[in-house]
Design a protein around this motif. Structure first.
Motif, PDB file in Angstrom:
ATOM      1  N   LEU A   1      11.962 -10.166  12.331  1.00  0.00           N
ATOM      2  CA  LEU A   1      10.606  -9.775  12.743  1.00  0.00           C
ATOM      3  C   LEU A   1      10.158  -8.525  11.972  1.00  0.00           C
ATOM      4  O   LEU A   1       9.057  -8.466  11.404  1.00  0.00           O
ATOM      5  CB  LEU A   1      10.615  -9.508  14.245  1.00  0.00           C
ATOM      6  N   ALA A   2      11.097  -7.545  11.967  1.00  0.00           N
ATOM      7  CA  ALA A   2      10.789  -6.290  11.280  1.00  0.00           C
ATOM      8  C   ALA A   2      10.520  -6.537   9.794  1.00  0.00           C
ATOM      9  O   ALA A   2       9.557  -6.011   9.218  1.00  0.00           O
ATOM     10  CB  ALA A   2      11.934  -5.308  11.457  1.00  0.00           C
ATOM     11  N   SER A   3      11.345  -7.404   9.198  1.00  0.00           N
ATOM     12  CA  SER A   3      11.182  -7.692   7.760  1.00  0.00           C
ATOM     13  C   SER A   3       9.824  -8.312   7.479  1.00  0.00           C
ATOM     14  O   SER A   3       9.093  -7.925   6.558  1.00  0.00           O
ATOM     15  CB  SER A   3      12.275  -8.659   7.283  1.00  0.00           C
ATOM     16  N   VAL A   4       9.487  -9.303   8.345  1.00  0.00           N
ATOM     17  CA  VAL A   4       8.185  -9.973   8.154  1.00  0.00           C
ATOM     18  C   VAL A   4       7.052  -8.972   8.297  1.00  0.00           C
ATOM     19  O   VAL A   4       6.114  -8.938   7.494  1.00  0.00           O
ATOM     20  CB  VAL A   4       8.032 -11.154   9.152  1.00  0.00           C
TER      21      VAL A   4
ATOM     22  N   SER B   1       3.048  -4.446   3.709  1.00  0.00           N
ATOM     23  CA  SER B   1       3.059  -4.130   2.282  1.00  0.00           C
ATOM     24  C   SER B   1       1.982  -4.905   1.547  1.00  0.00           C
ATOM     25  O   SER B   1       1.243  -4.384   0.714  1.00  0.00           O
ATOM     26  CB  SER B   1       4.416  -4.451   1.657  1.00  0.00           C
ATOM     27  N   LEU B   2       1.915  -6.198   1.902  1.00  0.00           N
ATOM     28  CA  LEU B   2       0.926  -7.062   1.247  1.00  0.00           C
ATOM     29  C   LEU B   2      -0.493  -6.561   1.507  1.00  0.00           C
ATOM     30  O   LEU B   2      -1.319  -6.439   0.596  1.00  0.00           O
ATOM     31  CB  LEU B   2       1.091  -8.501   1.753  1.00  0.00           C
TER      32      LEU B   2
ATOM     33  N   PHE C   1      -1.389  -3.589   2.318  1.00  0.00           N
ATOM     34  CA  PHE C   1      -1.607  -2.343   1.604  1.00  0.00           C
ATOM     35  C   PHE C   1      -1.928  -2.614   0.126  1.00  0.00           C
ATOM     36  O   PHE C   1      -2.859  -2.058  -0.438  1.00  0.00           O
ATOM     37  CB  PHE C   1      -0.370  -1.449   1.727  1.00  0.00           C
ATOM     38  N   PHE C   2      -1.177  -3.551  -0.432  1.00  0.00           N
ATOM     39  CA  PHE C   2      -1.384  -3.904  -1.830  1.00  0.00           C
ATOM     40  C   PHE C   2      -2.801  -4.454  -2.054  1.00  0.00           C
ATOM     41  O   PHE C   2      -3.524  -4.037  -2.958  1.00  0.00           O
ATOM     42  CB  PHE C   2      -0.341  -4.945  -2.275  1.00  0.00           C
ATOM     43  N   VAL C   3      -3.181  -5.392  -1.147  1.00  0.00           N
ATOM     44  CA  VAL C   3      -4.520  -5.998  -1.249  1.00  0.00           C
ATOM     45  C   VAL C   3      -5.589  -4.913  -1.123  1.00  0.00           C
ATOM     46  O   VAL C   3      -6.521  -4.833  -1.913  1.00  0.00           O
ATOM     47  CB  VAL C   3      -4.704  -7.099  -0.175  1.00  0.00           C
ATOM     48  N   TYR C   4      -5.382  -4.014  -0.136  1.00  0.00           N
ATOM     49  CA  TYR C   4      -6.363  -2.943   0.104  1.00  0.00           C
ATOM     50  C   TYR C   4      -6.521  -2.084  -1.157  1.00  0.00           C
ATOM     51  O   TYR C   4      -7.634  -1.798  -1.608  1.00  0.00           O
ATOM     52  CB  TYR C   4      -5.892  -2.103   1.290  1.00  0.00           C
ATOM     53  N   CYS C   5      -5.378  -1.714  -1.726  1.00  0.00           N
ATOM     54  CA  CYS C   5      -5.424  -0.854  -2.908  1.00  0.00           C
ATOM     55  C   CYS C   5      -6.112  -1.561  -4.073  1.00  0.00           C
ATOM     56  O   CYS C   5      -6.936  -0.984  -4.784  1.00  0.00           O
ATOM     57  CB  CYS C   5      -4.000  -0.457  -3.327  1.00  0.00           C
ATOM     58  N   THR C   6      -5.758  -2.838  -4.259  1.00  0.00           N
ATOM     59  CA  THR C   6      -6.324  -3.593  -5.370  1.00  0.00           C
ATOM     60  C   THR C   6      -7.841  -3.695  -5.231  1.00  0.00           C
ATOM     61  O   THR C   6      -8.598  -3.409  -6.163  1.00  0.00           O
ATOM     62  CB  THR C   6      -5.715  -5.009  -5.426  1.00  0.00           C
TER      63      THR C   6
END
Ligand SMILES: [Zn+2]
Length: 307
Positions: free
Chosen positions: A29-32, A38-39, A41-46
């Motif tokens: 659960l934690a990993s997901v 992360s995803l 955050f990545f999308v937001y930054c992009t």
């Protein structure tokens, strides 16, 4: 409660031993969760970066456009400056013509009212962009020039009207010598050629050859065509209007009718010796409001017709 867990087996294709990893549910659960975060955050930054770069290029474009527009406004401004110079020349010409035509000069205050107007702007130039400020100035300049153009136009119309009226009047003012010849007797007191007594001569005598053409000295209408054998002989009187009248006497021949319109320089008869005359000559009078005046004062042109 039994804890759920999964086993992840890594089976290498060579002869290495199989790895077995046991994963507990919370760990998964934690990993997901970490992955999703992360995803995101990545999308937001992009997206943010993309947006920023778009905005930057848009800004660049607008800035370039602004510079271009400012340049154009400045060009228009310099054209307007030229236009203003031309307008100043027109104003000067206007003033000169008004002086020539004896019209009052345009009141400087009126002209300032006509061309002023810098104070009438919105006055928000400090807060606006340079381009806007320039555009506003150009707007005011155009407004000012339009008003001045109207003012000068009105003045030119006034000059034109006065000029036409004056020309009309000049056309009806005696101004030429009515016949070719020499001045044999002037205006004023003289010894009468018949009685040898002092008498006032109300015109000038121009002596010349019998049949010399006699011309109307200004535009007008023939008021009198007469034969007075004891005085003026064959006589023409022309009414020019504006109080002017001319008299042509001792003619040998009259070539106009009573009531006929004549132009300056138009032949009205021929020089002769009819009436109370001692030799071939033209007796010519100019009357202003019925009073005879010295015709020499009206020989402006100092020329004969056709010479
Ligand atoms: Zn005379």
């Amino acid at each position: 409660m039994r804890k759920k867990s999964f086993s992840l087996m890594v089976v290498p294709h060579d002869k290495s031993p199989i790895h077995n990893v046991t994963l507990s549910f919370p760990w998964i659960l934690a990993s997901v969760a970490i992955f999703v975060l992360s995803l995101s955050f990545f999308v937001y930054c992009t997206v943010g970066y993309y947006r920023k770069s778009t905005r930057t290029s848009e800004m660049k474009r607008l800035r370039a456009e602004n510079t271009r527009l400012l340049k154009r406004v400045k060009e228009i401004e310099s054209n307007l400056a030229q236009l203003r110079t031309e307008m100043e020349k027109l104003a000067e010409e206007n003033d000169e013509l008004r002086t020539v035509m004896d019209l009052p000069q345009i009141d400087p205050d009126v002209r300032m009212m006509g061309i002023g107007g810098l104070l009438l702007g919105s006055g928000n130039t400090i807060l606006s962009s340079p381009a806007e400020a320039y555009a506003e100035k150009v707007e005011l300049d155009i407004d000012q020039l339009l008003r001045q153009a109207k003012l000068e136009k009105t003045s030119f119309e006034e000059i034109r009207k006065k000029f036409l009226a004056q020309r009309e009047r000049l056309d009806h003012t005696p101004s030429i010598i009515p016949a070719v010849g020499y001045l044999s007797s002037g205006f004023g007191w003289r010894k009468d050629p018949f009685t040898r007594r002092r008498a006032f001569h109300y015109g000038v005598d121009i002596s010349g050859q019998h049949g010399t053409p006699v011309y109307a000295t200004a535009d007008g209408r023939v008021r009198k065509v007469q034969y007075l054998p004891r005085t003026f002989g064959k006589l023409v009187v022309v009414d020019h209007g504006y109080g002017y009248e001319t008299v042509y006497a001792h003619l040998s021949r009259i070539t106009v009718r009573r009531g006929q319109s004549v132009k300056r320089g138009e032949k009205i008869g021929e020089m002769g010796n009819t009436g109370r005359s001692t030799g071939t000559h033209l007796h010519y009078e100019v009357k202003v409001n019925g009073r005879p005046v010295n015709p020499l004062r009206f020989f402006y042109a100092q020329t004969y017709v056709g010479s």
